[in-house]
Design an enzyme around this catalytic site. Structure first.
Site, PDB file in Angstrom:
ATOM      1  CB  ALA A  68      -0.883   0.004   1.274  1.00  0.00           C
ATOM      2  N   GLY A 114       0.006  -5.169   0.376  1.00  0.00           N
ATOM      3  CA  GLY A 114      -0.909  -5.289  -0.557  1.00  0.00           C
ATOM      4  C   GLY A 114      -0.828  -5.943  -1.774  1.00  0.00           C
ATOM      5  CD  GLU A 117      -3.170  -7.660   2.262  1.00  0.00           C
ATOM      6  OE1 GLU A 117      -3.709  -7.962   3.508  1.00  0.00           O
ATOM      7  OE2 GLU A 117      -3.324  -6.518   1.779  1.00  0.00           O
ATOM      8  CD  GLU A 137       1.086  -5.609   5.113  1.00  0.00           C
ATOM      9  OE1 GLU A 137       0.357  -5.724   4.076  1.00  0.00           O
ATOM     10  OE2 GLU A 137       1.701  -6.520   5.662  1.00  0.00           O
TER      11      GLU A 137
END
Length: 263
Positions: A68, A114, A117, A137
């Site tokens: 992200a 991300g 993911e 994270e």
């Protein structure tokens, strides 16, 4: 596909492949809110094209996605506003996971947070041996928010996922191959050839059967065995009524390669 995007690029070929490229190379293709919205829009548009048989998701300039975009955090800080934001992000990941055509993650360079993911949601993951895959994270004081705490454990097992998530660990592609995350591992020089081999395999498979098989696997995974088996039976009935099924069985009897048309 007629829309121009800012943070992604989408190319649809005449051979049935679509390639969705994350296009923020200056930030290692970090996932911004705008990029997430654009990917979701692109998935909807690509699905409308009945000629598309396989979707490749990749990043520009040698990196898949570094996670992200934390360089420009959103102004809202209240918990309920953040929850809404990540529910919106979750819609993207759910959409990719449930995309009716086969999806291939082409993993080079960084595949973190991300990005990891995003790759979790694809059906097949092809990785170059130099790729770095992880969920860092926790080192930023937060947790994976795009389904990483749920999908990763289902892919590599609870113990390995806990270790990666709680320690913010990165692994090389070979280790993630051992964990079951990476399906096809290749040296960097052979990456494009390995990716092409997977795409070509999907291009000659029967589109309707693949769509129903994916729907049945995904829908039955969280259901009871009895419900999953009933879904399988219903899907099988539909598949056997297609021209592709007749073509496949006829080609088998004639000892030739089938020509599936998606009908």
């Amino acid at each position: 596909m007629s829309r121009e995007y800012d943070d992604i690029d989408v190319a649809v070929g005449d051979d049935g492949r679509a390639v969705l490229s994350l296009d923020r190379p200056d930030s290692l293709n970090a996932l911004s809110d705008r990029m997430a919205d654009e990917i979701l829009d692109a998935l909807n548009r690509v699905e409308e094209d009945d000629d598309v048989r396989v979707l490749v998701v990749r990043g520009r300039d040698g990196n898949f996605c570094a996670g992200a975009d934390v360089g420009s955090p959103p102004a809202e800080t209240k918990p309920h506003q953040q929850t809404r934001r990540f529910r919106r992000l979750r819609r993207l990941f759910d959409r990719l996971e449930g995309f009716p055509r086969p999806t291939v993650a082409a993993i080079e360079g960084y595949c973190l947070g991300g990005g990891c993911e995003l790759a979790c949601c694809c059906d097949t993951r092809v990785a170059a041996e130099s790729a770095t895959i992880g969920v860092p994270e926790i080192t930023l004081g937060v947790i994976p928010a795009g389904g990483g705490t749920q999908r990763l454990s289902r892919l590599i097992g609870l113990s390995r996922a806990r270790d990666m998530i709680l320690r913010g660990k990165h692994h090389d592609a070979a280790t993630m191959r051992e964990y079951g995350f990476v399906h096809e591992l290749t040296d960097d020089e052979g990456f494009e050839d390995a990716l092409e081999a997977v795409v070509e395999e999907y291009l000659v498979r029967p589109p309707v059967a693949m769509e129903l098989a994916k729907l049945t696997v995904n829908g039955g995974f969280e259901a009871s065995l009895a419900s999953g088996l009933e879904m399988e039976a219903l899907a099988t009935g539909v598949v056997f009524g297609t021209d592709d099924a007749r073509e496949g069985l006829e080609a088998f009897r004639e000892n030739r390669a089938p020509d599936f048309r998606g009908e």
